[in-house]
Design a protein around this motif. Structure first.
Motif, short mmCIF file in Angstrom:
data_model
loop_
_atom_site.label_atom_id
_atom_site.label_comp_id
_atom_site.label_asym_id
_atom_site.label_seq_id
_atom_site.Cartn_x
_atom_site.Cartn_y
_atom_site.Cartn_z
N ASN A 1 59.65 45.61 34.34
CA ASN A 1 60.84 46.06 35.06
C ASN A 1 62.10 45.62 34.33
N ARG A 2 63.10 46.49 34.33
CA ARG A 2 64.34 46.22 33.60
C ARG A 2 64.98 44.89 33.99
N TRP A 3 64.88 44.52 35.27
CA TRP A 3 65.55 43.31 35.74
C TRP A 3 64.60 42.13 35.87
N LEU A 4 63.33 42.38 36.11
CA LEU A 4 62.39 41.29 36.34
C LEU A 4 61.66 40.83 35.09
N ALA A 5 61.61 41.68 34.06
CA ALA A 5 60.78 41.39 32.88
C ALA A 5 61.13 40.06 32.23
N LEU A 6 62.41 39.84 31.95
CA LEU A 6 62.81 38.61 31.25
C LEU A 6 62.62 37.36 32.11
N PRO A 7 63.00 37.38 33.41
CA PRO A 7 62.71 36.20 34.23
C PRO A 7 61.21 35.89 34.31
N ILE A 8 60.38 36.94 34.40
CA ILE A 8 58.93 36.72 34.45
C ILE A 8 58.45 36.11 33.13
N PHE A 9 58.97 36.64 32.02
CA PHE A 9 58.62 36.10 30.71
C PHE A 9 59.03 34.63 30.60
N ALA A 10 60.24 34.32 31.08
CA ALA A 10 60.71 32.93 31.04
C ALA A 10 59.79 32.02 31.87
N PHE A 11 59.38 32.51 33.03
CA PHE A 11 58.49 31.71 33.88
C PHE A 11 57.13 31.51 33.21
N VAL A 12 56.60 32.58 32.59
CA VAL A 12 55.29 32.48 31.93
C VAL A 12 55.34 31.46 30.80
N MET A 13 56.40 31.50 29.99
CA MET A 13 56.49 30.55 28.88
C MET A 13 56.74 29.13 29.39
N TRP A 14 57.49 29.01 30.47
CA TRP A 14 57.67 27.67 31.07
C TRP A 14 56.31 27.14 31.52
N LEU A 15 55.52 28.00 32.15
CA LEU A 15 54.21 27.58 32.64
C LEU A 15 53.29 27.17 31.49
N VAL A 16 53.34 27.95 30.39
CA VAL A 16 52.51 27.64 29.22
C VAL A 16 52.85 26.25 28.68
N TYR A 17 54.14 25.98 28.51
CA TYR A 17 54.56 24.68 27.97
C TYR A 17 54.35 23.57 29.00
N TYR A 18 54.48 23.90 30.27
CA TYR A 18 54.26 22.89 31.31
C TYR A 18 52.79 22.44 31.29
N LEU A 19 51.89 23.39 31.16
CA LEU A 19 50.47 23.05 31.12
C LEU A 19 50.10 22.28 29.86
N SER A 20 50.69 22.68 28.72
CA SER A 20 50.29 22.05 27.46
C SER A 20 51.02 20.74 27.19
N ILE A 21 52.29 20.64 27.59
CA ILE A 21 53.09 19.45 27.25
C ILE A 21 53.17 18.45 28.40
N GLN A 22 53.25 18.95 29.63
CA GLN A 22 53.53 18.06 30.76
C GLN A 22 52.29 17.64 31.54
N THR A 23 51.26 18.47 31.56
CA THR A 23 50.14 18.16 32.46
C THR A 23 48.80 18.07 31.73
N ILE A 24 48.08 19.18 31.62
CA ILE A 24 46.72 19.16 31.11
C ILE A 24 46.65 18.60 29.69
N GLY A 25 47.47 19.14 28.79
CA GLY A 25 47.45 18.67 27.41
C GLY A 25 47.87 17.22 27.28
N THR A 26 48.78 16.77 28.14
CA THR A 26 49.27 15.39 28.07
C THR A 26 48.18 14.38 28.37
N MET A 27 47.27 14.73 29.25
CA MET A 27 46.19 13.79 29.58
C MET A 27 45.36 13.46 28.34
N GLY A 28 45.03 14.48 27.57
CA GLY A 28 44.28 14.24 26.34
C GLY A 28 45.09 13.51 25.30
N THR A 29 46.37 13.89 25.19
CA THR A 29 47.25 13.24 24.21
C THR A 29 47.47 11.77 24.54
#
Length: 716
Positions: free
Chosen positions: A280-308
């Motif tokens: 969607n013209r208006w929702l696409a970028l906010p959704i993309f921002a949320f998806v990338m935030w979630l990716v980095y949140y999982l890898s840097i802040q939560t799941i990945g951090t436990m292993g690190t």
């Protein structure tokens, strides 16, 4: 059983990679084709080691308009595989079978894997594979790589056809076109392989220059063929290339009508419903921002951090050093060698390897997004976004690749036809945070912003922001002015990712990172330890009087306005030019040995907090994200730009923009966040902002010449 070579071909997003993974499993070899940057994958069949599978690049046709198409065509023509396994997306038959018509003309046995057949049923279609096989003249097997259906059957049939070497029946077109092709075949008979004479005759009819150069024809024969083409064009009222394209699609229309029993036009597939939201013209970028935030949140802040945390605190912070020290002491190893191994190699390499869990989670998330079809949507969305700022959506493809590594990201720019767009893409692609920069992001996030989930994903959006700003500014200069090249791509249907394929891709990327740590980082660790332990007279001294400290102090003043003008940070930044992982590696060595200051053994966070403020730490992160990439990526930039002049312009621009962004962030942040005085630094930062605004809003330089740009499709 004698060795059999099978070429795996298909359109991008047809499921070809999933089929390849299903056929070969772990028996894969990945590299680059000789002389080009296109990825080469080959492997052995799991159940029969004598069967070799060559996974060719995903393409839409055999016309040599992209590196992928050139590689595929040259392989099929010159390397003579025993058979072709053509993976066809059953949900988009007409588009996929267009490539099939060209494969049938090559004279190599062809078997079709009608993939994603499960999605066809969801769309309301019913396909009769027997009728389709009858019409095409080659075997057709319904498959679903994701659900492991039909794969064994189709590969067994392909091996059988390869051993028999049966020449497939090629499509027959309008009698008027066939008459012209027969005349051309009579002229070139004996000059090309008999099995490929049909393919050569069509290419000569299309006036393809590269094929004309391959066939040794006399001037009279050239004139005769041209006369045949002109007469046929007059009969059809169209140019030769369009005649062939139209005839192929007319033939395909008959084949599809023959095989398609039922179709419900009113059926709205799930992909269309999802796309109405995510593109969607208006929702696409906010959704993309949320998806990338979630990716980095999982890898840097939560799941990945436990292993690190486990690797940093337990494995490399306690277990490995203590075990190594006890072992070395038992052997009465010299103190200098113990120091090299403990404070150099283990501290340096361990500091980098400690971030492997976070990298693995990041790679897993990105592989999931790519396999399910979402990343294709991002390229589509970013084309609409980038075009407003002077860049094509084609430029986003190299940037996506660069999130794994900057080197293939830079190389992927070769698919951009417009030279100005390609040069600009090469210059800005490495602004995207690659896997080598992730340890830097994780280190700064963990040391200064452990409870803030926005810091890690902000690195991704800083990279996109730098690209957007660069696109606007550079497009307004004479060097890069002009309209961006058009961008056409096909959006695949959403589907559940292939877990096996995702795990293989994650493993390959993680293994590549570990391999780099075991080679380049290992050597750099030894060099950094030596130069931080000895002076120029080769005397053992404290770090502050070492060769490395002298070198760092020489340049530290340059970074003082950025908030981190100490020699350790300076040296870490410079060593990062060899490999970005060296930034963390250098800190691991320089801070790792200071156990008496640290509360957590080799944990360097408390020591970093003594050398940086959160603001200067973020400034350090910004500079290392945007400045010149590693030497390997700089080498790739030079290979793509050819001239050293352009390479120096690219590296100079990257370092300059990194310095300005870091300078503005620290100086204004020091005044606004740290309650510093408003002085010369803040005035200079405001002037920098004013200059950037001027560069963004000023009228672009117009060029007199008008360039014609070709439409093309992206490749897998």
């Amino acid at each position: 059983m004698e060795n059999v070579t099978i070429a795996l071909t298909g359109n991008p997003n047809s499921g070809k990679t999933s089929v390849f993974n299903e056929l070969t499993g772990a028996n894969q070899y990945v590299g680059n084709w000789p002389g080009v940057t296109v990825e080469k994958k080959e492997g052995r069949l799991k159940k029969e080691k004598a069967v070799f599978i060559q996974d060719l690049p995903g393409i839409y046709s055999l016309s040599p308009y992209s590196p992928e198409e050139v590689v595929t065509r040259e392989y099929l023509l010159n390397d003579s595989p025993d058979a072709i396994l053509n993976v066809v997306d059953a949900t988009n038959l007409e588009r996929n079978l267009y490539l099939t018509t060209q494969l049938l003309e090559l004279g190599v046995p062809v078997v079709i894997a009608l993939n994603m057949i499960d999605l066809v049923k969801k769309q309301g279609d019913v396909l009769n594979t027997e009728k389709l096989a009858y019409g095409l003249g080659v075997p057709v097997v319904a498959t679903s790589a994701l659900k492991h259906r039909g794969i064994d059957q189709v590969i067994n049939l392909t091996v059988e056809k390869a051993q028999k070497r049966e020449t497939p029946v090629f499509p027959r077109y309008d009698d008027r076109l066939e008459a012209a092709l027969v005349q051309i075949e009579e002229i070139i008979a004996g000059k090309v392989p008999d099995t490929q004479i049909r393919w050569f005759s069509i290419k000569l009819f299309e006036r393809e220059t590269s094929v004309q150069q391959l066939v040794s024809l006399t001037e009279q024969e050239d004139d005769t063929i041209e006369e045949i083409i002109l007469i046929t064009e007059k009969i059809f009222g169209d140019d030769s290339e369009s005649i062939v394209v139209n005839e192929r699609y007319d033939w395909l229309e008959k084949m599809i009508a023959l095989a398609q029993i039922e179709h419900q036009e009113s059926h709205r597939i799930v992909s269309d419903r999802i796309d109405k939201v995510v593109t969607n013209r208006w929702l696409a970028l906010p959704i993309f921002a949320f998806v990338m935030w979630l990716v980095y949140y999982l890898s840097i802040q939560t799941i990945g951090t436990m292993g690190t945390d486990y690797l940093n605190d337990v494995v490399f912070g306690d277990y490995v050093p203590n075990m190594a020290q006890a072992f070395l002491s038992s052997l009465h190893v010299a103190e200098w060698l113990q120091s090299l191994i403990l404070n150099g190699i283990i501290a340096g390499v361990g500091a980098v390897l400690g971030f492997v869990p976070q990298l693995a989670v990041l790679f897993l998330c990105l592989a999931f997004l790519e396999d399910c079809g979402y990343m294709s949507r991002i390229a589509f969305v970013m084309d609409r976004f980038f075009r407003k700022f002077g860049l094509s959506g084609k430029s986003f493809i190299p940037m996506l690749v660069a999130t794994g590594c900057g080197v293939p990201g830079v190389m992927a720019s070769r698919t951009i036809e417009n030279e100005k767009d390609r040069r600009m893409t090469v210059m800005v692609t490495t602004f995207m945070p690659c896997s080598a920069k992730l340890p830097i992001i994780a280190l700064i996030s963990g040391a200064f912003f452990p409870k803030n989930s926005w810091v890690a994903p902000s690195a991704y959006f800083v990279g996109i922001g730098a690209i957007v700003i660069s696109g606007i500014m550079l497009k307004k200069t004479k060097l890069f002015s002009g309209d961006p090249a058009p961008f056409i791509m096909e959006l695949p249907s959403y589907h559940l990712p292939n877990l096996k394929g995702i795990l293989i891709q994650t493993w390959d990327r993680t293994k590549s990172f570990v391999k780099k740590a075991g080679s380049i980082i290992f050597v750099c660790s030894i060099l950094i330890w030596f130069t931080s332990s000895y002076n120029f007279q080769l005397q053992s001294v404290s770090e502050n009087h070492s060769i490395l400290a002298s070198f760092g102090n020489l340049f530290a003043f340059l970074f003082a306005p950025l908030g981190w003008g100490n020699w350790r940070a300076t040296v870490a930044t410079i060593t990062g030019l060899v490999a970005k992982e060296n930034v963390v590696n250098t800190f691991g060595i320089l801070y790792g040995g200071m156990k008496e200051v640290s509360e957590n053994g080799n944990e360097i966070w408390p020591l970093l907090q003594k050398s940086f403020t959160p603001l200067s730490g973020y400034s350090f992160l910004l500079f290392n994200l945007l400045c010149a990439p590693c030497f390997a990526a700089i080498g790739a930039i030079h290979r793509e730009l050819v001239m050293w002049k352009w390479t120096l312009i690219a590296v100079g621009y990257q370092c300059g923009l990194a310095y300005v962004v870091s300078f503005v962030a620290y100086q204004l942040g020091h005044w606004l966040v740290e309650n510093g005085i408003f002085g010369v630094g803040q005035v200079s930062a405001c002037l920098c902002i004013a200059f950037i605004i001027y560069a963004l809003v000023r009228k672009p330089k117009r060029v007199k010449s008008l360039s014609i740009q070709n439409l093309s499709t992206t490749s897998e």
